[in-house]
Design an enzyme around this catalytic site. Sequence first.
Site, PDB file in Angstrom:
ATOM      1  N   PRO A  10       0.942  -1.273   0.101  1.00 45.96           N
ATOM      2  CA  PRO A  10      -0.006  -0.003  -0.059  1.00 45.96           C
ATOM      3  C   PRO A  10       0.986   1.318   0.032  1.00 45.96           C
ATOM      4  O   PRO A  10       1.765   1.372   0.613  1.00 45.96           O
ATOM      5  CB  PRO A  10      -0.816  -0.142   1.443  1.00 45.96           C
ATOM      6  CG  PRO A  10      -0.885  -1.403   1.637  1.00 45.96           C
ATOM      7  CD  PRO A  10       0.242  -2.198   1.181  1.00 45.96           C
ATOM      8  N   ASN A  11       0.393   2.090  -0.945  1.00 45.18           N
ATOM      9  CA  ASN A  11       0.760   3.593  -0.966  1.00 45.18           C
ATOM     10  C   ASN A  11       2.168   3.639  -1.693  1.00 45.18           C
ATOM     11  O   ASN A  11       2.648   4.759  -1.735  1.00 45.18           O
ATOM     12  CB  ASN A  11       0.872   4.264   0.561  1.00 45.18           C
ATOM     13  CG  ASN A  11      -0.565   4.446   1.088  1.00 45.18           C
ATOM     14  OD1 ASN A  11      -1.189   4.852   0.523  1.00 45.18           O
ATOM     15  ND2 ASN A  11      -0.536   3.719   2.126  1.00 45.18           N
ATOM     16  N   ARG A  18       5.070  10.890  -2.260  1.00 47.24           N
ATOM     17  CA  ARG A  18       4.700  10.468  -0.734  1.00 47.24           C
ATOM     18  C   ARG A  18       5.860  10.946   0.405  1.00 47.24           C
ATOM     19  O   ARG A  18       7.003  10.182   0.363  1.00 47.24           O
ATOM     20  CB  ARG A  18       4.140   9.218  -0.687  1.00 47.24           C
ATOM     21  CG  ARG A  18       3.946   8.652   0.645  1.00 47.24           C
ATOM     22  CD  ARG A  18       4.047   6.979   0.530  1.00 47.24           C
ATOM     23  NE  ARG A  18       3.541   6.451   2.027  1.00 47.24           N
ATOM     24  CZ  ARG A  18       3.981   5.323   2.299  1.00 47.24           C
ATOM     25  NH1 ARG A  18       4.624   4.653   1.289  1.00 47.24           N
ATOM     26  NH2 ARG A  18       3.700   5.025   3.553  1.00 47.24           N
ATOM     27  N   TYR A  23      10.931   8.920   2.161  1.00 46.19           N
ATOM     28  CA  TYR A  23      10.923   7.896   0.945  1.00 46.19           C
ATOM     29  C   TYR A  23      11.679   8.201   0.049  1.00 46.19           C
ATOM     30  O   TYR A  23      11.914   7.493  -0.962  1.00 46.19           O
ATOM     31  CB  TYR A  23       9.640   7.390   0.834  1.00 46.19           C
ATOM     32  CG  TYR A  23       8.964   6.687   2.066  1.00 46.19           C
ATOM     33  CD1 TYR A  23       9.103   5.548   2.595  1.00 46.19           C
ATOM     34  CD2 TYR A  23       7.781   7.457   2.424  1.00 46.19           C
ATOM     35  CE1 TYR A  23       8.479   5.012   3.747  1.00 46.19           C
ATOM     36  CE2 TYR A  23       6.824   7.004   3.454  1.00 46.19           C
ATOM     37  CZ  TYR A  23       7.336   5.851   4.207  1.00 46.19           C
ATOM     38  OH  TYR A  23       6.936   5.411   5.216  1.00 46.19           O
ATOM     39  N   ASN A  74       8.301  -5.276  -0.767  1.00 42.95           N
ATOM     40  CA  ASN A  74       8.065  -4.226   0.280  1.00 42.95           C
ATOM     41  C   ASN A  74       6.649  -4.280   0.625  1.00 42.95           C
ATOM     42  O   ASN A  74       5.941  -3.825  -0.011  1.00 42.95           O
ATOM     43  CB  ASN A  74       8.698  -2.972  -0.221  1.00 42.95           C
ATOM     44  CG  ASN A  74       8.556  -1.803   0.640  1.00 42.95           C
ATOM     45  OD1 ASN A  74       7.968  -2.012   1.720  1.00 42.95           O
ATOM     46  ND2 ASN A  74       9.073  -0.638   0.497  1.00 42.95           N
ATOM     47  N   ALA A  77       3.216  -0.773   5.053  1.00 47.39           N
ATOM     48  CA  ALA A  77       2.544  -0.904   6.406  1.00 47.39           C
ATOM     49  C   ALA A  77       1.943  -2.231   6.516  1.00 47.39           C
ATOM     50  O   ALA A  77       1.908  -2.744   7.856  1.00 47.39           O
ATOM     51  CB  ALA A  77       1.234   0.040   6.382  1.00 47.39           C
ATOM     52  N   GLU A  98      12.844  -9.101   1.580  1.00 49.97           N
ATOM     53  CA  GLU A  98      12.241  -7.740   2.219  1.00 49.97           C
ATOM     54  C   GLU A  98      12.868  -6.722   2.070  1.00 49.97           C
ATOM     55  O   GLU A  98      13.692  -6.375   2.732  1.00 49.97           O
ATOM     56  CB  GLU A  98      11.688  -8.228   3.696  1.00 49.97           C
ATOM     57  CG  GLU A  98      10.771  -7.339   4.269  1.00 49.97           C
ATOM     58  CD  GLU A  98      10.200  -7.448   5.337  1.00 49.97           C
ATOM     59  OE1 GLU A  98       9.911  -8.654   5.852  1.00 49.97           O
ATOM     60  OE2 GLU A  98      10.152  -6.562   6.481  1.00 49.97           O
ATOM     61  N   HIS A 100      12.751  -2.269   2.402  1.00 50.16           N
ATOM     62  CA  HIS A 100      12.151  -1.105   3.022  1.00 50.16           C
ATOM     63  C   HIS A 100      12.913   0.181   2.574  1.00 50.16           C
ATOM     64  O   HIS A 100      14.214   0.091   2.684  1.00 50.16           O
ATOM     65  CB  HIS A 100      11.760  -1.040   4.580  1.00 50.16           C
ATOM     66  CG  HIS A 100      11.050  -2.155   5.094  1.00 50.16           C
ATOM     67  ND1 HIS A 100       9.591  -2.365   4.858  1.00 50.16           N
ATOM     68  CD2 HIS A 100      11.362  -3.502   5.420  1.00 50.16           C
ATOM     69  CE1 HIS A 100       9.257  -3.374   5.185  1.00 50.16           C
ATOM     70  NE2 HIS A 100      10.177  -3.884   5.687  1.00 50.16           N
ATOM     71  N   ARG A 107      12.360   4.460  13.304  1.00 51.56           N
ATOM     72  CA  ARG A 107      11.386   5.149  13.254  1.00 51.56           C
ATOM     73  C   ARG A 107      10.317   5.068  14.485  1.00 51.56           C
ATOM     74  O   ARG A 107      10.890   4.590  15.377  1.00 51.56           O
ATOM     75  CB  ARG A 107      10.545   5.030  11.746  1.00 51.56           C
ATOM     76  CG  ARG A 107      11.322   5.485  10.546  1.00 51.56           C
ATOM     77  CD  ARG A 107      10.776   5.336   9.380  1.00 51.56           C
ATOM     78  NE  ARG A 107       9.677   6.057   9.224  1.00 51.56           N
ATOM     79  CZ  ARG A 107       8.730   5.969   8.313  1.00 51.56           C
ATOM     80  NH1 ARG A 107       8.962   4.622   7.383  1.00 51.56           N
ATOM     81  NH2 ARG A 107       7.649   6.629   8.226  1.00 51.56           N
TER      82      ARG A 107
END
Length: 147
Positions: A10-11, A18, A23, A74, A77, A98, A100, A107
């Site tokens: 998502p996103n 964004r 990012y 990735n 969320a 994986e 990110h 964070r």
Amino acid sequence: MPVVLIVNGPNLNLVGEREPEVYGRISWSAIEARLNEEAQKLGFEIEFLQSNHEGVLVDAIQEARHRVAGLIINPAALTHYSIALRDALALLEIPIIEVHLSNIYAREGFRHRSVTAPVVTGQICGLGASGYVLALLALHTIIRGEE
Ligand code: DQA
């Protein structure tokens, strides 16, 4: 030619636009172009999938399970809470990296836990778009090593 599937959650379709301070400013289409170049050098065919919907990602992972040589994901969320995604990844017998863009461990506390990390081969985070390129290189080494 071995196929590598690159999945974004998502996103991530809005990368570049964004929260660019988190990012990065590079768009997903520019990242895709870079990955296509790398894949060509490494002798991989790559496929991309982005969805904002958990079930679409689960379906794609299931469909890929006997078809692709490696997976880069990735989960965005969903990393932090999707047991459905984790279970889909757990049924694959291929290497999974994986990725990110941001360093999730630097964070908010809720990002420190990845429910998917225990069922993947390895994780790369905090290196921005280069993380995807490094994941492709890692898959190349792993897949070649298995030959
Ligand atoms: C992300 C980190 C997640 O915590 C976040 O929800 C994302 C992107 C990253 O690439 O840094 O959407 O996976």
